[in-house]
Design a protein around this motif. Sequence first.
Motif, PDB file in Angstrom:
ATOM      1  N   THR A 170       1.295  -0.838  -0.128  1.00 15.65           N
ATOM      2  CA  THR A 170      -0.096   0.125   0.207  1.00 15.65           C
ATOM      3  C   THR A 170       0.980   1.022   0.391  1.00 15.65           C
ATOM      4  O   THR A 170       2.080   1.122   0.898  1.00 15.65           O
ATOM      5  N   VAL A 225      -1.943   6.813   0.111  1.00 13.91           N
ATOM      6  CA  VAL A 225      -2.919   6.136   0.417  1.00 13.91           C
ATOM      7  C   VAL A 225      -3.962   5.610   2.030  1.00 13.91           C
ATOM      8  O   VAL A 225      -4.966   5.673   3.032  1.00 13.91           O
ATOM      9  N   ASN A 277      -7.590  -3.339  -3.126  1.00 15.69           N
ATOM     10  CA  ASN A 277      -6.407  -2.411  -3.230  1.00 15.69           C
ATOM     11  C   ASN A 277      -5.128  -2.089  -4.520  1.00 15.69           C
ATOM     12  O   ASN A 277      -4.480  -2.331  -4.957  1.00 15.69           O
ATOM     13  N   ARG A 295      -3.410   1.563  -4.506  1.00 15.87           N
ATOM     14  CA  ARG A 295      -3.582   2.818  -4.423  1.00 15.87           C
ATOM     15  C   ARG A 295      -5.433   2.973  -3.968  1.00 15.87           C
ATOM     16  O   ARG A 295      -5.636   4.239  -4.074  1.00 15.87           O
ATOM     17  N   GLY A 296      -5.534   2.104  -3.340  1.00 16.33           N
ATOM     18  CA  GLY A 296      -6.979   2.317  -2.611  1.00 16.33           C
ATOM     19  C   GLY A 296      -8.049   1.694  -3.873  1.00 16.33           C
ATOM     20  O   GLY A 296      -9.243   1.685  -3.287  1.00 16.33           O
ATOM     21  N   GLN A 297      -7.885   1.605  -4.935  1.00 16.34           N
ATOM     22  CA  GLN A 297      -9.004   1.634  -6.169  1.00 16.34           C
ATOM     23  C   GLN A 297      -9.133   0.319  -6.176  1.00 16.34           C
ATOM     24  O   GLN A 297      -8.311  -0.753  -5.377  1.00 16.34           O
ATOM     25  N   GLU A 325     -12.872   4.175  -7.884  1.00 15.74           N
ATOM     26  CA  GLU A 325     -11.933   5.021  -7.751  1.00 15.74           C
ATOM     27  C   GLU A 325     -12.257   6.219  -6.000  1.00 15.74           C
ATOM     28  O   GLU A 325     -13.086   7.123  -5.793  1.00 15.74           O
ATOM     29  N   TYR A 370     -10.938   7.875  -3.431  1.00 19.09           N
ATOM     30  CA  TYR A 370     -10.052   9.436  -3.553  1.00 19.09           C
ATOM     31  C   TYR A 370     -10.127  10.330  -5.068  1.00 19.09           C
ATOM     32  O   TYR A 370      -8.055   9.949  -5.722  1.00 19.09           O
ATOM     33  N   ASP A 374      -6.618  12.298  -5.930  1.00 19.07           N
ATOM     34  CA  ASP A 374      -6.244  12.710  -4.592  1.00 19.07           C
ATOM     35  C   ASP A 374      -7.058  13.736  -3.562  1.00 19.07           C
ATOM     36  O   ASP A 374      -6.997  14.699  -3.305  1.00 19.07           O
TER      37      ASP A 374
END
Length: 778
Positions: free
Chosen positions: A378, A382, A465, A469-471, A492, A494, A497
Amino acid sequence: MKRLLLAALAAAVGLVPVAEARAEDPLEITLRLPDEPVAEVRVEGNRRVDTEAILADLETRAGARLSRDAIRRDLARIYAHGFFDDVVVRLLDAKEAGTTGPVVVFEVHEKPTIRKIEYEGNKEIGKDDLKDLLEIRPFTILDLNRVQATAEKFEEKYREKGYFLATVTYRIEPVPDEAAVDVVFVFDERQKVQVKEIRFVGNDHVPESEIEPFLETREGGWFSFLTQSGTYVEEALKRDLMRVASVYYDRGYINVKVGQPTVSLSADKKWIYISIPIEEGDAYDVGEYRVGGDLIADESLLASLLKMKSGERFSRTKMIQDIFALQNYYRDQGYAYVNIAPLTKVDTDAKTLDLTLDIDKGQKVYVERIEIKGNTRTRDKVIRREFRIAEGDLYNGTAIQVSKERVTALGFFESVDLEMRPGSGPDKVVLEMTVKERPTGTFQVGAGLSSGEGFLVTAQIAHDNLFGRGQSVSLTWQYSSLRNIFQLQFQEPYFLDTRATFAFGAYNTRSDFFDFIRNSTGGSLTWGYELVDDLRVFGTYTLENVEVSSLAQGGPSNFYGGGITSSLKLSLSYDKRDNRLFPTRGQYQTASVEHAPDWLGSENLFTRYTLVSRWYYPLPLGIVARAKGELGYITGENYPISERYYLGGVFSLRGYLLRSISPTVEYASSDDPLGGTSPFRIGGNKQILFNFELEFPLLPMVGVRGVLFYDMGNAFADDAPFFTDRQHDLPLGMFHSVGFGFRWFSPIGPLRFEWGIPLTPRPEDEAIRFEFTVGNFF
């Protein structure tokens, strides 16, 4: 001559038995070591340990003169390797050795290796559980201290299980013709000993019923095999003594004394009786109760944070809670090192206790740096974007706690730890977050049999994740006799960002509703924004082509329809779950309205309202209680029957066939006016659904959890209000079911195996229905 030199040298360094180096022999005591330099140093008897590895550590070398102290040190070095249980030094003269000078020989005897570890007599605790306690391993050097330590660990494990009298011994069995041994642990389990009775002596004012709920040690009962109650553990009993004292402190008995318990064993050695002596003393009320010391706000404001009040019975727990409340207030103002000490004044005559919470605020501190550790996949951003405090900010305890909760809620990590350490100056701190990654990508391929759907195949590739990227992205395919689903989703949270969310999806589905088939192809585009922490608003545009074809011969054609659905959906969600992937605490609330008007080019015209509420409660013993409620309502001028509500199946009302719960109408099954009629499921324009679950650990080591559930719900006809079914006599107008199952949180994803039992069965319903699927329900 050689033996005399050997005896003299050995006696000098103390390495041979006394019988070979007797002190009364003057010749052996006074014999001097040879003056010639050592011609050679040899090692004999070593089979596994390399000779050069031994010689490299020795002080005695070729060309050096013999020294008693050097040989003593060399012996210590050889023993320090840990591979030898005996070392003898021999000295050969030059003539015998055929060299120019004396030869020193270190004759070693290697410790045996462990070939295998065996167990005898362990019936109550399996080998797999015992292996985790081993201090030794096969193919390592035998160490009797470690063997004994392992036996003691085994005994402790048995005591934890209630086998208080169990003993564990061991045998060392040499392996013929090998420098190896087998270690055999021998278990004498004896019978299990349970706590029969816990007695309190001297508890005149606090009944046992108010003490026992706080104890870790419990009396045995009928369900002890499930709850482990009745198990005697000495360390647990020691902790219970402090718990007993705490019960009294919370009732004002500030001078209570809890004595050492008496533990006795019954004559048949089946039961343990525990007696705990108590000297209660007098109960005290709170006299004057105030805050003092370094006050950063008006005293009345700080006093309003206190839950305990003057005049009531003293409670240590309430006092500690008040201290925490004041600490949190100060820490939120930047005083990270605030210290609060209770100052007491006892009035033994009035039986009151005056309390002053004395505050030493320390100095304000700032966050100098935030460090992230352990995130091997990660990306830092993120994690950092979930923080509600930044480098350079004034310290804030609440913001730090919320930051930890938000990182944990991502679901990407097995553990999240946040610690504070001093910074470069007295007014600076460093926040260090350490995470442990968990697998977030899954590849699932499964097949099973369901009572209603027959053969079921499912496949999914998903990652929550993506690239760290947290997607999240998923590609899913499910096939059975009643459904064929192909779906692609991406989110997504964020976007660029920012606090904006972007998502899209595409799908092709075929669903069998028994009386008709729905085929749809479409996609959706979603934008969202986080208004405040945990509260998001979403706007979704959906475009799909719907086709509905009849399966019922002569069915009511006016219910069929299809065409283009072009809709906008506005939704609001509040997500306070502790973990978005595997929640155990918190809540998740959503409300939405979807509108498909003609001005968007939609041929299917409707408006749908939806409310969903989910709650999660952690209980003792790793049990999680879950509750979900869902309410839906649809209205419109022209929309296909497939948009209406149908319940039943593993994703809604378990125990009933998929999409089988629906209002029905009678229709002529043929053109013959004298022909009969058949029921036709037309779906409801409104629905209510409730699901309740208790999930508990079954095999925690492999991620298997059991589940008990209760479902109720119904799809209601257009002319019927909520909670009213005009065709069935149902409690609260809803169908009910109970059931059980288990979930396996496997390496390829969560698998569900569930058996539902209808409590309000119809003639066509089975007594019990098994269903299998992939994915989470809540």
